[in-house]
Design a protein around this motif. Structure first.
Motif: not given
Length: 460
Positions: A111-112, A119-126, A424-443
């Motif tokens: 994301l960086h 500033d995007i909320r990335v939760h602890e990996t489940i 990469r895709d989140l950047r395109i969607l963000s530029e297209g009007g969508y806000e990235v609220k949170e990301v949840q990694p899963v092991d």
């Protein structure tokens, strides 16, 4: 005459004492010599070690750990006897907490890099309670060594097979099936395929198991239709493999690293075995894609459902729907779900799975998502309230991302197996009007560097 030295701070074959500062996304330790990164497998941050430089490049080099002077408190003894040679796992030398942290860090770093966002909320990996023996499918290449058939996984960064008698991340039933079939093939002197010459018969042994049904499918990938002693081999597998439900032959005559060929024959039993995730049942055909960790698949799909935030009156599009696994989870909470997938065999399985679970508010179509979704909209006026995507490692097609932005669903849920293409895709969607609220990694793949994640986006 002495060798010409480069202007790099390290030279090939040089021995150095270093302190490791970080990890790569592949789990190798990172040490810096005058700012020059050196990547060394089996090293952990904070450890001091003697390393040998084995390869140098313009921007970074690779080393081999010769002797550790200090040991990280994240280090554990790998329980697998072939861990240091086999390429199947990369993180057995790290405790589970360190593995989960590394996987979250992969997402954060992506994301960086691609979005310049911290500033995007990335939760602890489940993680899993028991991160071993979780895989419900084993695909094992075979080869010949000293005149004998061997089967295992490729060594790190090579096509050299490490012979394997037991795999700690495979489900016990699959693990046993692979060994039984290997011994049967040796008994009947079946010649392994040779990549160099293109000769030989058996290329891969595949075992697939339904965790709750107990049903096992064995697939033999062969270099041509012929299989000597076929009747005897089928009879032996039927008698000796526990829970055998299906024996399949897949024919692949191409000189390729791709495992499967186009033609598949059922040698014994049924075309499908059954797997369950939550209360849903899934019929798995020989080549159908399904997540290999059913325990964590349920965790992942529940998170998709939570992020979709369905109230019962929504129209949902599931792009890259595969055999309909996510679609059927969504259909239980939505008014209507439309799934699209480019593989026709997967769509046949998806329709079968909808009937198997008595779910009628879902429709499946064959085709490229970037073509079918705009056609749905133009021809039938289908407007999605929520779009769910679960693409392959290369991420979403750019045309599909443009279509999603044009359709303006209220929410997008993005399941990903590759943090780089996700970002990469989140950047395109963000530029297209969508806000990235949170990301949840899963092991989904303990002991390996791979990480799955689910992202929630809402329209601004």
């Amino acid at each position: 005459m002495s060798k010409k030295r480069t202007n790099l701070p390290v030279q090939k074959n040089e021995r150095l004492d270093v302190t490791f500062q970080d990890l790569t996304h592949e789990g190798a330790g990172v040490a810096k010599v005058d700012g020059y990164p050196l990547f060394v497998p089996d090293a952990l941050p904070g450890e001091e070690a003697d390393v040998k430089v084995v390869k140098t490049g313009k921007n970074f080099g690779f080393g081999r750990l010769m002797e550790r002077h200090t040991t990280s408190d994240q280090r554990v003894d790998p329980p697998c006897p072939i861990y240091h040679w086999c390429g199947g796992c990369q993180l057995q030398h790290m405790n589970q907490g360190a593995q989960l942290a590394l996987k979250r860090e992969q997402v954060v770093n992506a994301l960086h890099k691609y979005m310049n966002r911290g500033d995007i909320r990335v939760h602890e990996t489940i993680g899993m309670d028991k991160p071993w023996a979780y895989r419900n499918k084993a695909q094992v290449p075979v080869a010949e060594r000293d005149g004998e058939l061997i089967a295992g996984f490729f060594a790190k960064r090579s096509h050299h097979i490490v012979d394997m008698d037991h795999c700690l991340i495979q489900g016990d039933q699959n693990d046993a099936a692979i060994q039984v079939v290997k011994n049967i093939l040796k008994r009947y002197d079946i010649q392994p395929y040779d990549e160099g010459s293109g000769r030989g018969i058996i290329r891969h042994i595949v075992a697939r198991n339904g965790r709750l049904s107990g049903e096992t499918m064995v697939m033999l990938i062969t270099n041509g239709e012929g299989l000597p002693h076929k009747k005897n081999i089928i009879a032996a597998i039927r008698q000796e493999v526990s829970g055998i439900h299906s024996i399949v032959q897949n024919i692949n005559t191409k000189k390729t690293n791709v495992i499967y060929g186009e033609r598949t024959e059922i040698l014994l039993g049924e075309k499908y075995i059954e797997e369950r995730v939550g209360k849903l049942r899934f019929a798995l055909s020989p080549r159908s894609f399904f997540q290999v960790n059913p325990v964590q698949t349920e965790v992942l799909y529940e998170k998709v459902l939570q992020f979709a935030d369905l109230r019962g009156n929504e129209t949902v599009i599931d792009a890259y729907c595969g055999i309909g696994s996510i679609s059927l989870f969504l259909a239980e909470e939505a008014r209507k779900v439309y799934g699209v997938e480019v593989v026709g065999e997967a769509i046949s399985d998806a329709r079968k799975n909808a009937k198997l679970n008595h779910i009628s508010n879902v429709e499946f179509s064959v085709g490229n998502a970037e073509e079918v979704v705009p056609w749905w909209r133009a021809a039938f006026g289908i407007q999605a309230d929520v779009i769910v995507v679960d693409p392959p490692r290369k991420g979403c097609d750019e045309k599909l991302l443009e279509t999603m932005i044009e359709m303006q669903p209220e929410r997008i849920v993005y399941a990903s197996c590759n943090p780089a293409t996700l970002a990469r895709d989140l950047r395109i969607l963000s530029e297209g009007g969508y806000e990235v609220k949170e990301v949840q990694p899963v092991d989904m793949f303990p002991q390996t560097t791979h990480v799955e994640s689910v992202t929630r986006l809402v329209r601004r």
